[in-house]
Design a protein around this motif. Structure first.
Motif, PDB file in Angstrom:
ATOM      1  N   UNK A   1       5.786  15.719   9.698  1.00 22.09           N
ATOM      2  CA  UNK A   1       4.977  14.820   8.877  1.00 22.09           C
ATOM      3  C   UNK A   1       4.720  15.338   7.464  1.00 22.09           C
ATOM      4  N   UNK A   2       4.987  16.617   7.212  1.00 20.69           N
ATOM      5  CA  UNK A   2       4.784  17.167   5.873  1.00 20.69           C
ATOM      6  C   UNK A   2       6.033  17.082   4.995  1.00 20.69           C
ATOM      7  N   UNK A   3       7.151  16.635   5.576  1.00 22.15           N
ATOM      8  CA  UNK A   3       8.354  16.427   4.762  1.00 22.15           C
ATOM      9  C   UNK A   3       8.100  15.312   3.758  1.00 22.15           C
ATOM     10  N   UNK A   4       8.910  15.282   2.708  1.00 25.83           N
ATOM     11  CA  UNK A   4       8.755  14.268   1.663  1.00 25.83           C
ATOM     12  C   UNK A   4       9.972  13.349   1.679  1.00 25.83           C
ATOM     13  N   UNK A   5       9.699  12.056   1.693  1.00 26.92           N
ATOM     14  CA  UNK A   5      10.756  11.043   1.611  1.00 26.92           C
ATOM     15  C   UNK A   5      10.623  10.334   0.269  1.00 26.92           C
ATOM     16  N   UNK A   6      11.738  10.095  -0.371  1.00 29.02           N
ATOM     17  CA  UNK A   6      11.740   9.380  -1.647  1.00 29.02           C
ATOM     18  C   UNK A   6      12.164   7.943  -1.362  1.00 29.02           C
ATOM     19  N   UNK A   7      11.270   7.003  -1.665  1.00 29.41           N
ATOM     20  CA  UNK A   7      11.493   5.596  -1.331  1.00 29.41           C
ATOM     21  C   UNK A   7      11.235   4.725  -2.549  1.00 29.41           C
ATOM     22  N   UNK A   8      11.792   3.535  -2.497  1.00 21.78           N
ATOM     23  CA  UNK A   8      11.497   2.566  -3.545  1.00 21.78           C
ATOM     24  C   UNK A   8      11.412   1.181  -2.923  1.00 21.78           C
TER      25      UNK A   8
ATOM     26  N   UNK B   1       9.468   6.576  -5.378  1.00 21.77           N
ATOM     27  CA  UNK B   1       8.201   7.275  -5.184  1.00 21.77           C
ATOM     28  C   UNK B   1       8.341   8.297  -4.060  1.00 21.77           C
ATOM     29  N   UNK B   2       8.048   9.571  -4.327  1.00 22.99           N
ATOM     30  CA  UNK B   2       8.041  10.556  -3.244  1.00 22.99           C
ATOM     31  C   UNK B   2       6.747  10.444  -2.441  1.00 22.99           C
ATOM     32  N   UNK B   3       6.884  10.330  -1.121  1.00 26.10           N
ATOM     33  CA  UNK B   3       5.727  10.204  -0.233  1.00 26.10           C
ATOM     34  C   UNK B   3       5.897  11.127   0.964  1.00 26.10           C
ATOM     35  N   UNK B   4       4.782  11.656   1.445  1.00 23.78           N
ATOM     36  CA  UNK B   4       4.824  12.442   2.673  1.00 23.78           C
ATOM     37  C   UNK B   4       5.164  11.525   3.836  1.00 23.78           C
ATOM     38  N   UNK B   5       5.934  12.026   4.779  1.00 26.80           N
ATOM     39  CA  UNK B   5       6.314  11.254   5.962  1.00 26.80           C
ATOM     40  C   UNK B   5       5.068  10.841   6.741  1.00 26.80           C
TER      41      UNK B   5
ATOM     42  N   UNK C   1       4.942  17.324  17.737  1.00 30.62           N
ATOM     43  CA  UNK C   1       5.333  17.986  18.982  1.00 30.62           C
ATOM     44  C   UNK C   1       6.819  17.850  19.291  1.00 30.62           C
ATOM     45  N   UNK C   2       7.516  16.985  18.569  1.00 33.00           N
ATOM     46  CA  UNK C   2       8.943  16.828  18.794  1.00 33.00           C
ATOM     47  C   UNK C   2       9.296  15.797  19.839  1.00 33.00           C
ATOM     48  N   UNK C   3       8.341  14.962  20.236  1.00 31.42           N
ATOM     49  CA  UNK C   3       8.611  13.911  21.202  1.00 31.42           C
ATOM     50  C   UNK C   3       9.630  12.920  20.650  1.00 31.42           C
ATOM     51  N   UNK C   4       9.550  12.647  19.384  1.00 33.38           N
ATOM     52  CA  UNK C   4      10.466  11.726  18.740  1.00 33.38           C
ATOM     53  C   UNK C   4      10.703  12.152  17.297  1.00 33.38           C
ATOM     54  N   UNK C   5      11.671  11.529  16.681  1.00 27.82           N
ATOM     55  CA  UNK C   5      11.942  11.689  15.246  1.00 27.82           C
ATOM     56  C   UNK C   5      11.843  10.304  14.624  1.00 27.82           C
ATOM     57  N   UNK C   6      11.681  10.270  13.328  1.00 23.19           N
ATOM     58  CA  UNK C   6      11.607   8.996  12.620  1.00 23.19           C
ATOM     59  C   UNK C   6      12.710   8.970  11.568  1.00 23.19           C
ATOM     60  N   UNK C   7      13.372   7.828  11.482  1.00 21.34           N
ATOM     61  CA  UNK C   7      14.392   7.629  10.463  1.00 21.34           C
ATOM     62  C   UNK C   7      13.788   6.750   9.376  1.00 21.34           C
ATOM     63  N   UNK C   8      13.800   7.252   8.152  1.00 18.67           N
ATOM     64  CA  UNK C   8      13.261   6.504   7.012  1.00 18.67           C
ATOM     65  C   UNK C   8      14.400   6.260   6.046  1.00 18.67           C
TER      66      UNK C   8
END
Length: 101
Positions: free
Chosen positions: A78-85, A25-29, A63-70
């Motif tokens: 937050x507008x990037x798309x991650x594909x998850x299952x 499923x593609x989801x927005x970050x 703001x770039x304070x942190x990044x998230x690894x998915x």
């Protein structure tokens, strides 16, 4: 590290007649972060606290304070798309910690 259950996009599966959307499923970050915050706070957290923490979490990512690894991929928007299952695994890293390594 947070784990979030990823819903299956049933409408995309029926609309496209493709089983690919049933497997991933593609989801927005931003949507994944919102689900992770709500999961971490629990169902008994007051709504105003959930709203405040979600807003601050998204602002920190923007703001770039942190990044998230998915699931092993790093995202900083937050507008990037991650594909998850199934289940998405989220880990947060401060930017300054990444620069020092």
């Amino acid at each position: 590290m947070l784990r979030v259950a990823v819903p299956i996009d049933v409408s995309a599966v029926s609309r496209t007649a493709s089983t690919a959307f049933a497997l991933a499923t593609p989801l927005r970050v931003g949507d994944l972060l919102t689900a992770a915050v709500i999961e971490a706070l629990g169902p008994r957290a007051p709504q105003d606290k959930r709203d405040r923490v979600v807003r601050n979490t998204l602002a920190g990512l923007t703001s770039g304070t942190y990044v998230v690894e998915i699931d092993g991929r790093v995202y900083d928007d937050p507008d990037d798309v991650a594909v998850c299952s199934g289940t998405a695994t989220l880990r947060f890293f401060l930017r300054r910690a990444l620069r020092a390594a």
